[in-house]
Design a protein around this motif. Structure first.
Motif, PDB file in Angstrom:
ATOM      1  N   GLU A  15     123.439  79.044   8.004  1.00 46.29           N
ATOM      2  CA  GLU A  15     122.346  78.017   7.979  1.00 46.29           C
ATOM      3  C   GLU A  15     122.312  76.994   6.039  1.00 46.29           C
ATOM      4  N   ALA A  16     122.667  77.254   5.302  1.00 48.47           N
ATOM      5  CA  ALA A  16     123.299  76.383   4.181  1.00 48.47           C
ATOM      6  C   ALA A  16     123.617  75.957   4.353  1.00 48.47           C
ATOM      7  N   GLY A  17     124.512  75.527   5.191  1.00 48.62           N
ATOM      8  CA  GLY A  17     126.226  74.405   5.347  1.00 48.62           C
ATOM      9  C   GLY A  17     127.571  75.204   5.704  1.00 48.62           C
ATOM     10  N   GLY A  18     127.522  76.522   5.706  1.00 47.62           N
ATOM     11  CA  GLY A  18     128.832  77.280   5.395  1.00 47.62           C
ATOM     12  C   GLY A  18     129.073  76.933   6.905  1.00 47.62           C
ATOM     13  N   LEU A  19     130.317  76.783   7.420  1.00 50.06           N
ATOM     14  CA  LEU A  19     131.344  77.223   8.902  1.00 50.06           C
ATOM     15  C   LEU A  19     131.071  77.957   9.807  1.00 50.06           C
ATOM     16  N   MET A  20     130.995  79.043   9.461  1.00 52.14           N
ATOM     17  CA  MET A  20     130.825  80.174  10.456  1.00 52.14           C
ATOM     18  C   MET A  20     130.815  81.513   9.496  1.00 52.14           C
ATOM     19  N   SER A  21     129.959  82.353  10.163  1.00 54.35           N
ATOM     20  CA  SER A  21     130.075  84.046   9.866  1.00 54.35           C
ATOM     21  C   SER A  21     130.028  84.953  11.174  1.00 54.35           C
ATOM     22  N   TYR A  22     129.814  85.843  10.952  1.00 60.01           N
ATOM     23  CA  TYR A  22     130.468  86.837  11.427  1.00 60.01           C
ATOM     24  C   TYR A  22     130.184  88.838  10.880  1.00 60.01           C
ATOM     25  N   GLY A  23     129.110  88.765  11.298  1.00 62.30           N
ATOM     26  CA  GLY A  23     128.839  90.358  10.458  1.00 62.30           C
ATOM     27  C   GLY A  23     127.013  90.392  11.000  1.00 62.30           C
ATOM     28  N   ALA A  24     126.856  91.906  10.624  1.00 64.36           N
ATOM     29  CA  ALA A  24     125.742  92.540  11.175  1.00 64.36           C
ATOM     30  C   ALA A  24     124.628  91.712  11.382  1.00 64.36           C
ATOM     31  N   ASN A  25     123.818  91.867  12.125  1.00 66.12           N
ATOM     32  CA  ASN A  25     122.530  91.421  12.611  1.00 66.12           C
ATOM     33  C   ASN A  25     121.366  92.350  10.991  1.00 66.12           C
ATOM     34  N   ILE A  26     120.764  91.908  10.580  1.00 68.32           N
ATOM     35  CA  ILE A  26     119.668  91.821   9.299  1.00 68.32           C
ATOM     36  C   ILE A  26     119.498  92.276  10.030  1.00 68.32           C
ATOM     37  N   ALA A  27     117.928  91.396  10.856  1.00 71.98           N
ATOM     38  CA  ALA A  27     116.743  92.533  11.565  1.00 71.98           C
ATOM     39  C   ALA A  27     117.269  93.674  12.495  1.00 71.98           C
ATOM     40  N   SER A  32     119.217  95.710  10.961  1.00 71.85           N
ATOM     41  CA  SER A  32     119.295  96.942  10.538  1.00 71.85           C
ATOM     42  C   SER A  32     118.399  96.996   9.954  1.00 71.85           C
ATOM     43  N   PHE A  33     117.381  96.167   9.583  1.00 75.43           N
ATOM     44  CA  PHE A  33     116.094  96.397   9.271  1.00 75.43           C
ATOM     45  C   PHE A  33     115.672  97.691  10.364  1.00 75.43           C
ATOM     46  N   HIS A  34     115.382  96.986  11.536  1.00 72.18           N
ATOM     47  CA  HIS A  34     114.264  98.191  12.572  1.00 72.18           C
ATOM     48  C   HIS A  34     115.221  99.055  12.477  1.00 72.18           C
ATOM     49  N   GLN A  35     116.433 100.123  12.370  1.00 76.31           N
ATOM     50  CA  GLN A  35     116.929 101.013  12.269  1.00 76.31           C
ATOM     51  C   GLN A  35     116.664 101.470  11.052  1.00 76.31           C
ATOM     52  N   VAL A  36     116.495 101.233  10.244  1.00 78.12           N
ATOM     53  CA  VAL A  36     116.057 101.506   8.544  1.00 78.12           C
ATOM     54  C   VAL A  36     114.529 102.214   8.622  1.00 78.12           C
ATOM     55  N   GLY A  37     113.798 101.079  10.049  1.00 76.62           N
ATOM     56  CA  GLY A  37     112.549 101.912  10.019  1.00 76.62           C
ATOM     57  C   GLY A  37     112.248 103.009  11.215  1.00 76.62           C
ATOM     58  N   ARG A  38     113.079 102.687  12.257  1.00 74.48           N
ATOM     59  CA  ARG A  38     113.074 104.330  13.043  1.00 74.48           C
ATOM     60  C   ARG A  38     113.174 105.357  11.948  1.00 74.48           C
ATOM     61  N   TYR A  39     113.872 104.962  11.097  1.00 70.29           N
ATOM     62  CA  TYR A  39     114.997 105.945  10.369  1.00 70.29           C
ATOM     63  C   TYR A  39     113.403 106.991   9.422  1.00 70.29           C
ATOM     64  N   THR A  40     113.220 105.790   8.519  1.00 78.63           N
ATOM     65  CA  THR A  40     111.835 105.934   8.212  1.00 78.63           C
ATOM     66  C   THR A  40     111.068 106.665   8.948  1.00 78.63           C
ATOM     67  N   GLY A  41     110.715 106.166   9.662  1.00 82.52           N
ATOM     68  CA  GLY A  41     109.222 106.821  10.500  1.00 82.52           C
ATOM     69  C   GLY A  41     110.092 107.970  10.920  1.00 82.52           C
ATOM     70  N   GLN A  42     111.537 108.931  11.217  1.00 80.12           N
ATOM     71  CA  GLN A  42     111.214 110.230  11.426  1.00 80.12           C
ATOM     72  C   GLN A  42     111.202 110.916  10.196  1.00 80.12           C
ATOM     73  N   ILE A  43     111.297 110.166   9.418  1.00 79.96           N
ATOM     74  CA  ILE A  43     111.570 111.003   7.804  1.00 79.96           C
ATOM     75  C   ILE A  43     110.132 111.125   8.002  1.00 79.96           C
ATOM     76  N   LEU A  44     109.263 109.923   7.588  1.00 76.93           N
ATOM     77  CA  LEU A  44     107.530 110.882   7.908  1.00 76.93           C
ATOM     78  C   LEU A  44     106.820 111.109   8.702  1.00 76.93           C
ATOM     79  N   LYS A  45     108.009 111.438   9.632  1.00 79.03           N
ATOM     80  CA  LYS A  45     106.583 112.619  10.784  1.00 79.03           C
ATOM     81  C   LYS A  45     107.812 113.778   9.987  1.00 79.03           C
ATOM     82  N   GLY A  46     108.456 113.798   8.804  1.00 81.78           N
ATOM     83  CA  GLY A  46     108.721 115.864   8.988  1.00 81.78           C
ATOM     84  C   GLY A  46     110.410 116.654   8.836  1.00 81.78           C
ATOM     85  N   ALA A  47     110.790 114.763   9.916  1.00 79.94           N
ATOM     86  CA  ALA A  47     112.624 114.962   9.667  1.00 79.94           C
ATOM     87  C   ALA A  47     113.530 115.135   8.780  1.00 79.94           C
ATOM     88  N   LYS A  48     114.275 116.021   8.697  1.00 78.55           N
ATOM     89  CA  LYS A  48     114.888 116.311   6.861  1.00 78.55           C
ATOM     90  C   LYS A  48     116.047 115.044   6.477  1.00 78.55           C
TER      91      LYS A  48
END
Length: 114
Positions: free
Chosen positions: A43-55, A57-73
């Motif tokens: 987006e800043a002008g580079g040629l190409m990228s291949y990598g994890a979709n950050i959004a 990844s954040f969704h996965q972190v949110g699910r992880y956090t939600g499970q822990i807040l619900k009492g999961a170890k």
């Protein structure tokens, strides 16, 4: 005589990310095709990228956090890796570098920046 790189890959790193515009400018001004892990470089002008979709990844972190807040170890939670990756191409940069991107590669891209 100094050897010249034919291409460059810039990995995901906070130091590089904070200088993504500089990397994009340096790659283009030196006519070095450069690939990146995060899409923000393209987006800043580079040629190409291949990598994890950050959004995703954040969704996965949110699910992880939600499970822990619900009492999961935390120790009982499975290790999660990214499952959604994206391939982004910048055609304007490709043209500036004198590259022709094959139609088959364009068809596999998740996003093509004109």
């Amino acid at each position: 005589m100094l050897a010249r790189a034919d291409a460059l890959f810039v990995g995901p790193d906070a130091f590089f990310d904070s200088r993504r515009v500089q990397f994009a400018i340096l790659g283009a001004s030196n006519r070095i095709p450069t690939s990146y892990a995060p899409r923000e470089f393209v987006e800043a002008g580079g040629l190409m990228s291949y990598g994890a979709n950050i959004a995703d990844s954040f969704h996965q972190v949110g699910r992880y956090t939600g499970q822990i807040l619900k009492g999961a170890k935390p120790a009982d939670q499975p290790v999660v890796q990214s499952t959604k990756f994206e391939f982004v191409l910048n055609l304007q940069t490709a043209r500036a570098l004198g590259l022709t991107i094959p139609e088959t590669l364009l068809a596999t891209a998740d996003e093509v920046i004109q």
